[in-house]
Design a protein around this motif. Structure first.
Motif, PDB file in Angstrom:
ATOM      1  N   SER A  46       5.743  15.072  14.567  1.00 54.57           N
ATOM      2  CA  SER A  46       5.301  16.209  13.745  1.00 54.57           C
ATOM      3  C   SER A  46       5.835  16.157  12.319  1.00 54.57           C
ATOM      4  CB  SER A  46       5.741  17.526  14.404  1.00 54.57           C
ATOM      5  OG  SER A  46       7.165  17.601  14.472  1.00 54.57           O
ATOM      6  N   GLU A  47       6.787  15.259  12.076  1.00 59.23           N
ATOM      7  CA  GLU A  47       7.382  15.139  10.736  1.00 59.23           C
ATOM      8  C   GLU A  47       6.693  13.995   9.995  1.00 59.23           C
ATOM      9  OE1 GLU A  47      11.936  16.580  11.768  1.00 59.23           O
ATOM     10  OE2 GLU A  47      11.368  14.492  12.112  1.00 59.23           O
ATOM     11  N   VAL A  48       5.773  14.367   9.117  1.00 60.37           N
ATOM     12  CA  VAL A  48       4.946  13.371   8.428  1.00 60.37           C
ATOM     13  C   VAL A  48       5.390  13.241   6.978  1.00 60.37           C
ATOM     14  CG1 VAL A  48       2.601  12.723   7.773  1.00 60.37           C
ATOM     15  CG2 VAL A  48       3.010  13.910   9.929  1.00 60.37           C
ATOM     16  N   SER A  49       5.432  12.007   6.514  1.00 56.75           N
ATOM     17  CA  SER A  49       5.744  11.746   5.104  1.00 56.75           C
ATOM     18  C   SER A  49       4.466  11.858   4.281  1.00 56.75           C
ATOM     19  CB  SER A  49       6.345  10.343   4.960  1.00 56.75           C
ATOM     20  OG  SER A  49       6.567  10.032   3.601  1.00 56.75           O
ATOM     21  N   ASP A  50       4.416  12.836   3.388  1.00 62.07           N
ATOM     22  CA  ASP A  50       3.243  13.056   2.527  1.00 62.07           C
ATOM     23  C   ASP A  50       3.428  12.246   1.250  1.00 62.07           C
ATOM     24  OD1 ASP A  50       1.011  13.978   1.272  1.00 62.07           O
ATOM     25  OD2 ASP A  50       1.799  15.972   0.847  1.00 62.07           O
ATOM     26  N   GLU A  51       2.683  11.159   1.111  1.00 60.83           N
ATOM     27  CA  GLU A  51       2.914  10.210   0.024  1.00 60.83           C
ATOM     28  C   GLU A  51       1.798  10.229  -1.009  1.00 60.83           C
ATOM     29  OE1 GLU A  51       3.549   6.335   1.671  1.00 60.83           O
ATOM     30  OE2 GLU A  51       5.124   7.009   3.046  1.00 60.83           O
ATOM     31  N   CYS A  52       2.190   9.929  -2.242  1.00 59.75           N
ATOM     32  CA  CYS A  52       1.234   9.835  -3.355  1.00 59.75           C
ATOM     33  C   CYS A  52       1.650   8.654  -4.226  1.00 59.75           C
ATOM     34  CB  CYS A  52       1.242  11.132  -4.161  1.00 59.75           C
ATOM     35  SG  CYS A  52       0.216  11.076  -5.646  1.00 59.75           S
ATOM     36  N   GLU A  53       0.678   7.875  -4.674  1.00 61.64           N
ATOM     37  CA  GLU A  53       0.981   6.693  -5.482  1.00 61.64           C
ATOM     38  C   GLU A  53       0.050   6.605  -6.680  1.00 61.64           C
ATOM     39  OE1 GLU A  53       2.037   2.222  -4.299  1.00 61.64           O
ATOM     40  OE2 GLU A  53      -0.087   2.670  -4.010  1.00 61.64           O
ATOM     41  N   LYS A  54       0.602   6.226  -7.827  1.00 63.37           N
ATOM     42  CA  LYS A  54      -0.191   5.982  -9.029  1.00 63.37           C
ATOM     43  C   LYS A  54       0.120   4.574  -9.518  1.00 63.37           C
ATOM     44  CE  LYS A  54       0.288  10.810 -10.577  1.00 63.37           C
ATOM     45  NZ  LYS A  54       0.873  11.678 -11.635  1.00 63.37           N
ATOM     46  N   GLN A  55      -0.914   3.808  -9.806  1.00 65.21           N
ATOM     47  CA  GLN A  55      -0.760   2.471 -10.360  1.00 65.21           C
ATOM     48  C   GLN A  55      -1.068   2.515 -11.852  1.00 65.21           C
ATOM     49  OE1 GLN A  55       0.155  -0.336  -8.780  1.00 65.21           O
ATOM     50  NE2 GLN A  55       0.038   0.246  -6.618  1.00 65.21           N
ATOM     51  N   PHE A  56      -0.332   1.729 -12.641  1.00 65.97           N
ATOM     52  CA  PHE A  56      -0.547   1.689 -14.080  1.00 65.97           C
ATOM     53  C   PHE A  56      -0.937   0.273 -14.504  1.00 65.97           C
ATOM     54  CE2 PHE A  56       3.156   4.606 -13.411  1.00 65.97           C
ATOM     55  CZ  PHE A  56       2.447   5.793 -13.569  1.00 65.97           C
ATOM     56  N   ASP A  57      -1.949   0.174 -15.359  1.00 65.13           N
ATOM     57  CA  ASP A  57      -2.241  -1.126 -15.957  1.00 65.13           C
ATOM     58  C   ASP A  57      -1.495  -1.231 -17.292  1.00 65.13           C
ATOM     59  OD1 ASP A  57      -3.700   0.347 -17.849  1.00 65.13           O
ATOM     60  OD2 ASP A  57      -5.644  -0.102 -16.918  1.00 65.13           O
ATOM     61  N   VAL A  92       5.629   8.804  -4.921  1.00 63.90           N
ATOM     62  CA  VAL A  92       6.323  10.052  -4.603  1.00 63.90           C
ATOM     63  C   VAL A  92       6.038  10.414  -3.150  1.00 63.90           C
ATOM     64  CG1 VAL A  92       6.721  12.448  -5.283  1.00 63.90           C
ATOM     65  CG2 VAL A  92       5.920  10.818  -6.988  1.00 63.90           C
ATOM     66  N   SER A  93       7.057  10.920  -2.465  1.00 65.27           N
ATOM     67  CA  SER A  93       6.883  11.319  -1.061  1.00 65.27           C
ATOM     68  C   SER A  93       7.641  12.610  -0.779  1.00 65.27           C
ATOM     69  CB  SER A  93       7.394  10.211  -0.137  1.00 65.27           C
ATOM     70  OG  SER A  93       7.342  10.618   1.219  1.00 65.27           O
TER      71      SER A  93
END
Length: 385
Positions: free
Chosen positions: A172-183, A128-129
């Motif tokens: 100044s425009e930064v992409s705020d990213e989040c990642e989740k990995q699933f096993d 997600v970003s």
């Protein structure tokens, strides 16, 4: 980014095995044109939906979101797109769900930020970003192009395609990213809990799944898997022709507690040993399986066929039984029926009175082609299980 570089990235995406469904709202519209204008789009794009109005978004999400433009909404859209891609994709193909929601420059000045949220979902990853744009710096078309660049890059990354290019953001425009990995365990937990609709284990070593036009599915508990199951699916596949033969196990039961993750994995190992593809779903009823696997042929025993057409299992309502099974028929599904012992006697499809409206939905597997009288229950008893 130049048109040539965009085209090169899109060509690489179309050359990958990943198939995608995209749900986009409020921006990134140029991405659709980029994907569809390059030859090979049908390899990648299964469906694109633009839920632009409030009511369209509510119907897509089956709820009123707390915010229509938010990370949570983009994540929800990506998960829905992923499940949709599972249903529409070629058997065994890796699938991708894409969600995008934006609040970009419009005809009227906005009080809030110009921003967008994008999300991609694959079998083992949720990304997600959020990007907040500088207000007044760009036109609507330019903001749409920036969002399209970033979403193209996200899709390329999900398809494991290199995409190192300038997205057009300022410092100044930064992409705020989040990642989740699933096993695997987490993915199966999500399936049992109803977050994802099914998982395919493509163990088949003797079938080119990519060329098959439809699935032929033998559902069961497979506790244990035995030669009768293998032979039945083999014979049914020979009758249907160009199909992808799959076994299907529902982790959720109609009248028992759901299987645990360890139980599912133990049963999956049986299929790995014999090199056969198995689908793990969370739908114990055939009318729900038909929605999951439209156009498929289901292989069943005569004992199951009897229950399917018995109003007793539809609250004693004959019309309800017809309505549900006609609904299955409308999905393009059929039933191949093998002979089984029913009430102590071997029965085949021709021994039963199938309602006229449903007769062309049921196909008999001749007894001379397949007859195995032992069941998993009897086998468990003989093994002292």
């Amino acid at each position: 980014m130049s048109d040539a570089r965009i085209r090169a990235v899109v060509e690489a995406i179309h050359s990958s095995p990943t198939q995608a469904v995209l749900f986009l709202s409020g921006g990134a519209s140029q991405l659709i044109g980029w994907l569809l204008s390059v030859p090979g789009a049908s390899n990648t794009v299964l469906e694109t939906v633009v839920p632009y109005s409030r009511m369209s978004m509510i119907q897509l999400l089956s709820k009123i979101p707390s915010k229509f433009c938010s990370e949570d909404t983009a994540e929800d859209m990506a998960l829905l797109a992923y499940n949709r891609a599972l249903k529409l994709s070629s058997p065994g193909s890796p699938v991708l769900g894409v969600g995008f929601t934006g609040s970009l420059a419009s005809a009227r000045p906005k009080l809030g930020d110009h921003r967008f949220h994008l999300s991609t979902r694959t079998a083992d990853r949720l990304w997600v970003s959020t990007v907040t744009l500088s207000k007044g710096l760009r036109t609507r078309e330019q903001e749409d192009k920036v969002s399209s660049h970033l979403l193209l890059k996200a899709i390329a990354n999900a398809c494991r395609v290199p995409a190192t290019f300038d997205s057009g953001l300022t410092e100044s425009e930064v992409s705020d990213e989040c990642e989740k990995q699933f096993d695997e365990d987490q993915e199966l937990e999500q399936l049992i809990n109803g977050q994802i609709c099914f998982k395919i284990y493509p163990f088949a070593i003797d079938t080119d799944m990519s060329t098959a036009e439809r699935k032929i599915i033998l559902s069961g508990s497979f506790n244990p898997l035995h030669d009768g199951h293998l032979k039945l699916l083999e014979v049914a596949a020979s009758i249907c022709g160009d199909v992808c033969p799959c076994f299907e196990l529902s982790a959720v039961n109609a009248d028992k507690p759901p299987l645990t993750v360890s139980q599912v994995k133990d049963r999956v190992k049986q299929f790995e040993k014999v090199g056969k593809t198995v689908i793990i779903s969370n739908q114990p009823y055939f009318y729900k399986k038909a929605e999951l696997f439209p156009g498929s042929a289901f292989v069943i025993g005569a004992d199951t066929a009897v229950r399917l057409i018995n109003p007793k299992y539809y609250d004693g309502d004959y019309k309800k039984m017809l309505e549900i099974l006609i609904g299955c028929k409308k999905t393009g599904c059929t039933f191949l029926v093998g002979g089984r012992n029913v009430d102590g006697a071997f029965k085949v499809l021709e021994d039963f009175d199938i309602p006229e409206e449903l007769r062309d939905m049921f196909i008999s597997i001749p007894a001379e082609k397949f007859r195995v009288d032992i069941s998993s229950t009897e086998l468990r008893k003989s093994l002292g299980m």
